[in-house]
Design a protein around this motif. Sequence first.
Motif, mmCIF file in Angstrom:
data_model
loop_
_atom_site.group_PDB
_atom_site.id
_atom_site.type_symbol
_atom_site.label_atom_id
_atom_site.label_comp_id
_atom_site.label_asym_id
_atom_site.label_seq_id
_atom_site.Cartn_x
_atom_site.Cartn_y
_atom_site.Cartn_z
ATOM 1 N N VAL A 75 8.406 11.734 5.485
ATOM 2 C CA VAL A 75 6.619 12.304 6.930
ATOM 3 C C VAL A 75 5.749 10.852 6.195
ATOM 4 N N VAL A 76 5.690 11.767 4.679
ATOM 5 C CA VAL A 76 4.422 11.086 3.890
ATOM 6 C C VAL A 76 4.719 10.192 2.559
ATOM 7 N N ILE A 77 4.092 8.691 2.918
ATOM 8 C CA ILE A 77 4.456 8.232 1.890
ATOM 9 C C ILE A 77 3.000 7.970 1.192
ATOM 10 N N TYR A 78 2.676 8.734 0.142
ATOM 11 C CA TYR A 78 1.774 8.162 -0.749
ATOM 12 C C TYR A 78 1.587 7.029 -1.751
ATOM 13 N N HIS A 79 0.276 6.225 -2.180
ATOM 14 C CA HIS A 79 -0.268 6.246 -3.869
ATOM 15 C C HIS A 79 -1.365 6.434 -3.602
ATOM 16 N N PRO A 99 7.798 2.784 10.421
ATOM 17 C CA PRO A 99 7.508 3.344 11.294
ATOM 18 C C PRO A 99 6.658 4.765 11.788
ATOM 19 N N GLY A 100 7.069 5.669 11.397
ATOM 20 C CA GLY A 100 7.229 7.190 11.866
ATOM 21 C C GLY A 100 6.456 7.845 10.911
ATOM 22 N N ALA A 101 6.528 7.196 9.941
ATOM 23 C CA ALA A 101 5.586 7.234 8.955
ATOM 24 C C ALA A 101 3.991 8.315 8.452
ATOM 25 N N HIS A 102 2.997 8.844 7.982
ATOM 26 C CA HIS A 102 2.357 8.943 8.229
ATOM 27 C C HIS A 102 1.790 8.352 6.103
ATOM 28 N N TYR A 103 0.942 7.207 5.859
ATOM 29 C CA TYR A 103 0.660 6.539 5.114
ATOM 30 C C TYR A 103 -0.956 6.953 4.280
ATOM 31 N N VAL A 104 -0.573 7.826 3.702
ATOM 32 C CA VAL A 104 -1.837 8.814 2.907
ATOM 33 C C VAL A 104 -1.919 8.199 1.581
ATOM 34 N N LEU A 105 -3.387 7.927 1.334
ATOM 35 C CA LEU A 105 -3.853 6.540 -0.027
ATOM 36 C C LEU A 105 -4.971 7.933 -0.130
ATOM 37 N N VAL A 106 -5.280 7.560 -1.699
ATOM 38 C CA VAL A 106 -5.994 8.642 -2.053
ATOM 39 C C VAL A 106 -6.390 7.704 -2.903
ATOM 40 N N SER A 107 -8.583 7.488 -3.538
ATOM 41 C CA SER A 107 -8.953 7.047 -3.802
ATOM 42 C C SER A 107 -8.694 8.084 -4.859
ATOM 43 N N THR A 108 -8.691 7.735 -6.280
ATOM 44 C CA THR A 108 -9.572 8.315 -8.065
ATOM 45 C C THR A 108 -10.261 7.641 -8.192
ATOM 46 N N ARG A 109 -11.433 6.122 -8.155
ATOM 47 C CA ARG A 109 -12.332 5.402 -8.323
ATOM 48 C C ARG A 109 -13.425 5.952 -8.733
ATOM 49 N N GLU A 110 -13.898 7.309 -7.939
ATOM 50 C CA GLU A 110 -15.079 7.780 -8.458
ATOM 51 C C GLU A 110 -14.859 8.409 -9.655
ATOM 52 N N HIS A 111 -13.809 9.306 -9.507
ATOM 53 C CA HIS A 111 -14.042 10.533 -11.128
ATOM 54 C C HIS A 111 -12.253 10.467 -11.878
ATOM 55 N N VAL A 126 1.958 0.260 11.250
ATOM 56 C CA VAL A 126 3.253 -0.324 12.426
ATOM 57 C C VAL A 126 3.239 -1.586 12.886
ATOM 58 N N ASP A 127 4.690 -2.499 12.448
ATOM 59 C CA ASP A 127 4.120 -3.620 12.219
ATOM 60 C C ASP A 127 2.751 -4.624 12.165
ATOM 61 N N GLY A 128 2.230 -3.967 11.478
ATOM 62 C CA GLY A 128 1.563 -4.348 10.703
ATOM 63 C C GLY A 128 -0.283 -4.519 10.821
ATOM 64 N N VAL A 129 -0.326 -3.576 12.018
ATOM 65 C CA VAL A 129 -1.214 -2.481 12.491
ATOM 66 C C VAL A 129 -1.539 -1.270 11.710
ATOM 67 N N VAL A 130 -3.156 -1.533 11.582
ATOM 68 C CA VAL A 130 -3.176 -0.266 10.645
ATOM 69 C C VAL A 130 -4.558 0.506 11.731
ATOM 70 N N THR A 131 -3.573 1.513 11.753
ATOM 71 C CA THR A 131 -4.599 2.504 12.284
ATOM 72 C C THR A 131 -4.669 4.195 11.868
#
Length: 146
Positions: A75-79, A99-111, A126-131
């Motif tokens: 359901v969620v693929i994160y990195h 295509p049905g997954a939520h792609y979660v990104l967490v940025s740790t750049r600040e701390h 989905v098909d290269g389109v990021v929303t």
Amino acid sequence: MLTIDQATYDAIVAHAKRDHPVEACGIVAGPEGSDRPERFIEMVNAAGSPTFYEYDSTDLLHLYKEMDERDEEPVVIYHSHTATEAYPSVTDVNLASEPGAHYVLVSTREHGNNEGPVEFRSYSIVDGVVTEEEVAVVPTLTRSES
């Protein structure tokens, strides 16, 4: 919209902070067709890189077999991104195969792995389109929130 419970959100953030400066990665599985992120699965970044993540192919095969046996799907693929914003890179988009997954990104750049907020964002790819999609963090998941 991604609706995620507080404990799972906290687990994703903790993994990202703990692995910094290496990118953290993992999956949150849920019942097939439910869009309910219920089972947090921390994976190892086999690349061991601060700029790229890669699942160990044996671990990933085992996980997909396990999810299949449990009638689950990712359901969620994160990195995490350790030095850039929480937005999918060209490589991330090219590797997005669910295509049905939520792609979660967490940025740790600040701390890094210190106390402090992170950037936590979710996308449909989905098909290269990021929303980008809204993220709702709730105390617990109930039937009506998915």
